[in-house]
Design a protein around this motif. Structure first.
Motif, PDB file in Angstrom:
ATOM      1  N   SER A   7       0.815  -1.237  -0.151  1.00 45.45           N
ATOM      2  CA  SER A   7       0.101  -0.170  -0.030  1.00 45.45           C
ATOM      3  C   SER A   7       0.930   1.211   0.019  1.00 45.45           C
ATOM      4  CB  SER A   7      -0.892   0.064   1.108  1.00 45.45           C
ATOM      5  OG  SER A   7      -0.253   0.020   2.467  1.00 45.45           O
ATOM      6  N   SER A   8       2.111   1.198   0.492  1.00 48.04           N
ATOM      7  CA  SER A   8       3.149   2.249   0.190  1.00 48.04           C
ATOM      8  C   SER A   8       3.889   2.425  -0.915  1.00 48.04           C
ATOM      9  CB  SER A   8       3.928   2.160   1.541  1.00 48.04           C
ATOM     10  OG  SER A   8       4.671   1.092   1.451  1.00 48.04           O
ATOM     11  N   ILE A   9       3.719   1.361  -1.965  1.00 46.80           N
ATOM     12  CA  ILE A   9       4.349   1.734  -3.160  1.00 46.80           C
ATOM     13  C   ILE A   9       3.568   2.402  -4.100  1.00 46.80           C
ATOM     14  CG2 ILE A   9       5.160   0.205  -5.123  1.00 46.80           C
ATOM     15  CD1 ILE A   9       5.443  -2.189  -3.589  1.00 46.80           C
ATOM     16  N   ARG A  10       4.602   3.422  -4.805  1.00 46.41           N
ATOM     17  CA  ARG A  10       3.794   4.197  -5.545  1.00 46.41           C
ATOM     18  C   ARG A  10       4.728   4.128  -7.024  1.00 46.41           C
ATOM     19  NH1 ARG A  10       0.663   4.622  -2.134  1.00 46.41           N
ATOM     20  NH2 ARG A  10       0.282   6.291  -0.763  1.00 46.41           N
ATOM     21  N   SER A  11       3.844   4.568  -8.047  1.00 44.29           N
ATOM     22  CA  SER A  11       4.519   4.238  -9.344  1.00 44.29           C
ATOM     23  C   SER A  11       5.493   5.400  -9.581  1.00 44.29           C
ATOM     24  CB  SER A  11       3.350   4.589 -10.278  1.00 44.29           C
ATOM     25  OG  SER A  11       3.721   4.188 -11.718  1.00 44.29           O
ATOM     26  N   ILE A  12       6.564   4.914 -10.451  1.00 47.33           N
ATOM     27  CA  ILE A  12       7.415   6.076 -10.914  1.00 47.33           C
ATOM     28  C   ILE A  12       7.379   6.321 -12.379  1.00 47.33           C
ATOM     29  CG2 ILE A  12       8.893   5.651  -8.950  1.00 47.33           C
ATOM     30  CD1 ILE A  12      10.742   4.005 -10.617  1.00 47.33           C
ATOM     31  N   LEU A  13       6.509   5.424 -12.946  1.00 50.93           N
ATOM     32  CA  LEU A  13       6.528   5.526 -14.439  1.00 50.93           C
ATOM     33  C   LEU A  13       5.881   6.755 -15.014  1.00 50.93           C
ATOM     34  CD1 LEU A  13       5.267   1.807 -15.337  1.00 50.93           C
ATOM     35  CD2 LEU A  13       7.830   2.897 -15.210  1.00 50.93           C
ATOM     36  N   THR A  14       6.432   7.524 -16.044  1.00 49.59           N
ATOM     37  CA  THR A  14       5.679   8.207 -17.025  1.00 49.59           C
ATOM     38  C   THR A  14       4.913   7.825 -17.815  1.00 49.59           C
ATOM     39  OG1 THR A  14       7.145   8.448 -18.484  1.00 49.59           O
ATOM     40  CG2 THR A  14       7.800   9.661 -16.547  1.00 49.59           C
ATOM     41  N   VAL A  15       3.866   8.896 -18.371  1.00 49.26           N
ATOM     42  CA  VAL A  15       2.980   8.302 -19.401  1.00 49.26           C
ATOM     43  C   VAL A  15       3.553   7.588 -20.723  1.00 49.26           C
ATOM     44  CG1 VAL A  15       1.264   9.207 -21.171  1.00 49.26           C
ATOM     45  CG2 VAL A  15       1.440  10.106 -18.852  1.00 49.26           C
ATOM     46  N   LYS A  16       5.019   8.332 -21.018  1.00 49.89           N
ATOM     47  CA  LYS A  16       5.883   7.570 -21.968  1.00 49.89           C
ATOM     48  C   LYS A  16       6.237   6.314 -21.705  1.00 49.89           C
ATOM     49  CE  LYS A  16       9.620   8.527 -25.204  1.00 49.89           C
ATOM     50  NZ  LYS A  16      10.317   9.563 -25.923  1.00 49.89           N
ATOM     51  N   ASP A  17       6.634   6.078 -20.348  1.00 48.40           N
ATOM     52  CA  ASP A  17       6.844   4.720 -19.896  1.00 48.40           C
ATOM     53  C   ASP A  17       5.912   3.878 -20.197  1.00 48.40           C
ATOM     54  OD1 ASP A  17       9.522   5.662 -19.229  1.00 48.40           O
ATOM     55  OD2 ASP A  17       8.953   6.087 -17.051  1.00 48.40           O
ATOM     56  N   PRO A  36      -1.577   4.659 -12.015  1.00 44.56           N
ATOM     57  CA  PRO A  36      -2.102   5.371 -11.087  1.00 44.56           C
ATOM     58  C   PRO A  36      -1.817   6.787 -10.628  1.00 44.56           C
ATOM     59  CG  PRO A  36      -0.057   4.084 -10.425  1.00 44.56           C
ATOM     60  CD  PRO A  36      -0.486   3.865 -11.727  1.00 44.56           C
ATOM     61  N   GLY A  37      -2.582   7.316 -10.053  1.00 40.34           N
ATOM     62  CA  GLY A  37      -2.337   8.864  -9.638  1.00 40.34           C
ATOM     63  C   GLY A  37      -1.056   9.043  -8.647  1.00 40.34           C
ATOM     64  N   PRO A  38      -0.615  10.192  -8.525  1.00 44.90           N
ATOM     65  CA  PRO A  38       0.467  10.252  -7.548  1.00 44.90           C
ATOM     66  C   PRO A  38       0.174   9.739  -6.234  1.00 44.90           C
ATOM     67  CG  PRO A  38      -0.602  12.378  -8.405  1.00 44.90           C
ATOM     68  CD  PRO A  38      -1.228  11.201  -9.124  1.00 44.90           C
ATOM     69  N   ASP A  39      -1.135   9.734  -5.691  1.00 44.22           N
ATOM     70  CA  ASP A  39      -1.385   9.352  -4.436  1.00 44.22           C
ATOM     71  C   ASP A  39      -2.187   7.865  -4.252  1.00 44.22           C
ATOM     72  OD1 ASP A  39      -0.547  11.827  -3.441  1.00 44.22           O
ATOM     73  OD2 ASP A  39      -2.349  12.842  -3.929  1.00 44.22           O
ATOM     74  N   ASP A  40      -2.087   7.283  -5.559  1.00 44.73           N
ATOM     75  CA  ASP A  40      -2.709   5.804  -5.466  1.00 44.73           C
ATOM     76  C   ASP A  40      -1.597   5.090  -5.155  1.00 44.73           C
ATOM     77  OD1 ASP A  40      -5.111   7.042  -6.146  1.00 44.73           O
ATOM     78  OD2 ASP A  40      -4.706   6.650  -8.258  1.00 44.73           O
ATOM     79  N   GLU A  43      -2.611  -1.117  -5.196  1.00 44.83           N
ATOM     80  CA  GLU A  43      -3.400  -2.146  -4.576  1.00 44.83           C
ATOM     81  C   GLU A  43      -4.329  -2.717  -5.871  1.00 44.83           C
ATOM     82  OE1 GLU A  43      -3.706  -3.705  -1.673  1.00 44.83           O
ATOM     83  OE2 GLU A  43      -1.482  -2.751  -1.115  1.00 44.83           O
ATOM     84  N   CYS A  44      -4.592  -3.847  -5.720  1.00 44.43           N
ATOM     85  CA  CYS A  44      -5.698  -4.633  -6.645  1.00 44.43           C
ATOM     86  C   CYS A  44      -7.000  -4.225  -6.254  1.00 44.43           C
ATOM     87  CB  CYS A  44      -5.336  -5.983  -7.007  1.00 44.43           C
ATOM     88  SG  CYS A  44      -4.032  -6.304  -7.454  1.00 44.43           S
ATOM     89  N   THR A  45      -7.907  -3.831  -7.069  1.00 39.47           N
ATOM     90  CA  THR A  45      -9.332  -3.656  -6.619  1.00 39.47           C
ATOM     91  C   THR A  45     -10.071  -4.546  -7.671  1.00 39.47           C
ATOM     92  OG1 THR A  45      -9.502  -1.904  -8.327  1.00 39.47           O
ATOM     93  CG2 THR A  45      -8.995  -1.215  -6.381  1.00 39.47           C
ATOM     94  N   PRO A  46     -11.393  -4.857  -7.402  1.00 38.68           N
ATOM     95  CA  PRO A  46     -12.203  -5.500  -8.099  1.00 38.68           C
ATOM     96  C   PRO A  46     -12.237  -5.162  -9.597  1.00 38.68           C
ATOM     97  CG  PRO A  46     -13.528  -4.993  -6.196  1.00 38.68           C
ATOM     98  CD  PRO A  46     -12.249  -4.257  -6.049  1.00 38.68           C
ATOM     99  N   ASP A  47     -11.985  -3.864  -9.899  1.00 36.31           N
ATOM    100  CA  ASP A  47     -11.883  -3.501 -11.355  1.00 36.31           C
ATOM    101  C   ASP A  47     -10.520  -3.236 -11.758  1.00 36.31           C
ATOM    102  OD1 ASP A  47     -11.560  -1.291  -9.887  1.00 36.31           O
ATOM    103  OD2 ASP A  47     -12.689   0.189 -10.964  1.00 36.31           O
ATOM    104  N   ARG A  48      -9.399  -3.697 -11.380  1.00 32.40           N
ATOM    105  CA  ARG A  48      -8.209  -3.465 -12.018  1.00 32.40           C
ATOM    106  C   ARG A  48      -7.178  -4.363 -11.134  1.00 32.40           C
ATOM    107  NH1 ARG A  48      -5.359   2.063  -9.138  1.00 32.40           N
ATOM    108  NH2 ARG A  48      -5.205   0.999  -7.173  1.00 32.40           N
ATOM    109  N   ILE A  49      -6.239  -4.312 -12.029  1.00 28.92           N
ATOM    110  CA  ILE A  49      -4.940  -5.348 -11.420  1.00 28.92           C
ATOM    111  C   ILE A  49      -3.778  -4.675 -11.251  1.00 28.92           C
ATOM    112  CG2 ILE A  49      -5.941  -7.736 -12.162  1.00 28.92           C
ATOM    113  CD1 ILE A  49      -3.850  -7.454 -14.441  1.00 28.92           C
TER     114      ILE A  49
END
Length: 114
Positions: A7-17, A36-40, A43-49
């Motif tokens: 839950s504390s892992i944040r994405s570092i990818l850009t749109v280009k990545d 994911p958004g910068p504050d997301d 975590e998996c949810t029922p509608d995403r992996i």
């Protein structure tokens, strides 16, 4: 000891990545790949992996998964996201080895081999 969960892992990818990743691994648009958004959290949810892109590049994941890989996941009742990249690499290696000797991979053979 400090435990850091997913839950504390944040994405570092850009749109280009993301665009490069989607193109390199031929992920279909119907799956709606999004960052994911910068504050997301990751975590998996029922509608995403959640996909960890480093796992893909490390173990050679390619979509769509072969029938053998899908059957193997169903046989062991695991989701793709539960596999460690090294474990998935073993599956890929086994399948490629079978193809190299003109054989068809099977679950019983995989279980005997490993």
């Amino acid at each position: 000891m400090i435990c850091i969960g997913r839950s504390s892992i944040r994405s570092i990818l850009t749109v280009k990545d993301l665009e490069s990743f989607v193109e390199a691994y031929r992920i279909l648009e119907r799956f709606s790949p999004t960052l994911p958004g910068p504050d997301d959290s990751a975590e998996c949810t029922p509608d995403r992996i959640v996909i960890y892109t480093l796992s893909f590049s490390f173990c050679g994941v390619r979509y769509p998964l072969s029938t053998f890989k899908v059957d193997l996941l169903r046989h062991f009742r695991v989701h793709f996201s539960q596999l460690h990249p090294l474990g998935f690499m073993r599956v890929v290696h086994f399948e490629l080895s079978c193809v190299a000797v003109s054989g068809a991979p099977s679950i019983p053979l995989f279980c005997m081999f490993l």
